[in-house]
Scaffold this motif. Sequence first.
Motif, short mmCIF file in Angstrom:
data_model
loop_
_atom_site.label_atom_id
_atom_site.label_comp_id
_atom_site.label_asym_id
_atom_site.label_seq_id
_atom_site.Cartn_x
_atom_site.Cartn_y
_atom_site.Cartn_z
N HIS A 57 0.84 -1.20 0.00
CA HIS A 57 0.00 0.00 0.00
C HIS A 57 0.88 1.26 0.00
O HIS A 57 0.59 2.22 -0.73
N ARG A 58 1.90 1.26 0.83
CA ARG A 58 2.76 2.44 0.92
C ARG A 58 3.41 2.74 -0.42
O ARG A 58 3.43 3.89 -0.88
N ARG A 59 3.95 1.71 -1.07
CA ARG A 59 4.63 1.91 -2.35
C ARG A 59 3.64 2.30 -3.45
O ARG A 59 3.97 3.14 -4.30
N ALA A 60 2.46 1.69 -3.47
CA ALA A 60 1.47 2.03 -4.48
C ALA A 60 1.00 3.47 -4.32
O ALA A 60 0.81 4.19 -5.31
N ASN A 61 0.80 3.89 -3.08
CA ASN A 61 0.40 5.28 -2.83
C ASN A 61 1.49 6.25 -3.28
O ASN A 61 1.21 7.31 -3.86
N ALA A 62 2.74 5.88 -3.03
CA ALA A 62 3.85 6.75 -3.43
C ALA A 62 3.94 6.84 -4.95
O ALA A 62 4.20 7.93 -5.51
N LEU A 63 3.72 5.73 -5.64
CA LEU A 63 3.75 5.73 -7.11
C LEU A 63 2.65 6.63 -7.65
O LEU A 63 2.87 7.46 -8.54
N ALA A 64 1.43 6.48 -7.12
CA ALA A 64 0.31 7.30 -7.59
C ALA A 64 0.54 8.77 -7.30
O ALA A 64 0.29 9.64 -8.15
N ALA A 65 1.02 9.06 -6.09
CA ALA A 65 1.27 10.46 -5.73
C ALA A 65 2.34 11.07 -6.63
O ALA A 65 2.25 12.25 -7.03
N GLY A 66 3.36 10.28 -6.98
CA GLY A 66 4.41 10.79 -7.86
C GLY A 66 3.89 11.13 -9.24
O GLY A 66 4.28 12.13 -9.84
N LEU A 67 2.99 10.30 -9.76
CA LEU A 67 2.40 10.58 -11.06
C LEU A 67 1.50 11.82 -11.00
O LEU A 67 1.57 12.70 -11.86
N LEU A 68 0.68 11.91 -9.97
CA LEU A 68 -0.27 13.02 -9.87
C LEU A 68 0.41 14.35 -9.57
O LEU A 68 -0.12 15.41 -9.91
N ALA A 69 1.57 14.29 -8.95
CA ALA A 69 2.25 15.53 -8.56
C ALA A 69 2.66 16.37 -9.76
O ALA A 69 2.87 17.58 -9.64
N THR A 70 2.79 15.75 -10.91
CA THR A 70 3.20 16.51 -12.10
C THR A 70 2.03 17.29 -12.72
O THR A 70 2.24 18.08 -13.64
N LEU A 71 0.83 17.07 -12.24
CA LEU A 71 -0.36 17.73 -12.78
C LEU A 71 -0.76 18.90 -11.88
O LEU A 71 -0.49 18.90 -10.68
N THR A 72 -1.45 19.87 -12.46
CA THR A 72 -2.00 20.95 -11.65
C THR A 72 -3.24 20.44 -10.90
O THR A 72 -3.77 19.36 -11.22
N ALA A 73 -3.69 21.21 -9.92
CA ALA A 73 -4.86 20.80 -9.15
C ALA A 73 -6.09 20.60 -10.05
O ALA A 73 -6.79 19.59 -9.92
N PRO A 74 -6.39 21.52 -10.98
CA PRO A 74 -7.54 21.28 -11.87
C PRO A 74 -7.36 20.04 -12.74
O PRO A 74 -8.33 19.32 -13.01
N GLN A 75 -6.13 19.77 -13.18
CA GLN A 75 -5.88 18.58 -13.99
C GLN A 75 -6.09 17.31 -13.17
O GLN A 75 -6.63 16.31 -13.68
N ARG A 76 -5.68 17.34 -11.89
CA ARG A 76 -5.91 16.18 -11.03
C ARG A 76 -7.40 15.93 -10.84
O ARG A 76 -7.86 14.78 -10.84
#
Length: 315
Positions: free
Chosen positions: A125-144
């Motif tokens: 769970h920890r690693r999957a959350n980190a992977l998802a957060a890393g991908l989403l971090a490159t987007l702006t809030a409206p894009q997320r």
Amino acid sequence: MEPVTEPTPAPAQTRVPAPAPVSAEDVAAFRHFNRYFTRRIGALDDHYLGQDRPLGEARLLFEIGDGVSLRELRGRLALDAGYLSRMAKSLEAQGLVRLTVPPHDTRLRLIELTDAGRVEVKEQHRRANALAAGLLATLTAPQRTELTDALATTRRLLRLAGITITLVDGAAEDARACLDAYAADIDARFPEGFDKTDLVRPEEVTGDAGAFFVAYEEGRPVACGALRTLEPGVGEIRHVWVHPDARRLGLARRILAELELAAVEHDFTVVRLDTHAALTEAQAMYRACGYAEIPAYVDHVYADHWFEKRLDGAR
């Protein structure tokens, strides 16, 4: 309440649509997304999320949760029994799961996580959350927000696409289980309660007399609908029900469409139904699906609204 004998207005004739063919473009777009997504999240890596196991074993550990039978896992994950058994034994040999046979049913095998297995799932769970957060971090809030909304729509439509609707005998175990659930559901919603003797009898919805459909999601019955003969050329739709977990997918409309196709197969040119005043969402769906409200065609204690739809395509 006496049945109304005055002539009923005839709604416009409606053709029951055949399923639309799937375009090559739709297929290509779906496959392209699938290839991109599985590669992007590392699903093809033998060390999924950097752990020492492939995605299949990692997913199995996740699905076990607080314990489950191998039979349920087979249905939920659509896995071959032999493949699932081999994975389970491999995880057991690694000390991550425990396989047992319950004393009340020696045909079942239960699987549960060991302490080591729970530690690995927590790290997963920890690693999957980190992977998802890393991908989403490159987007702006409206894009997320846009992506999250799109994923919710994708999940809803894929769930609907994955549900199968099967014609079953009216006396089948799943048919009666769905009707029991339907009865319990509306008994809680109707101010006057509901008497189960109002449910259709098996012989009314089987063979030449009618039809009974059950919808399955991952092997679990989640919806139903019945069609019976009202009079020559006229069918009646009864007990369209969807499990609370499967609502808001568009499944009731799929059930309704299957019942209409069955009505055509039975040479019905008209289908009718009634519904209770408390079921406002059902009334809205019937109107949206081409049903016109008519005067009462039968004396039914639970009916406040009556509907009819004329079908084109009967043989």
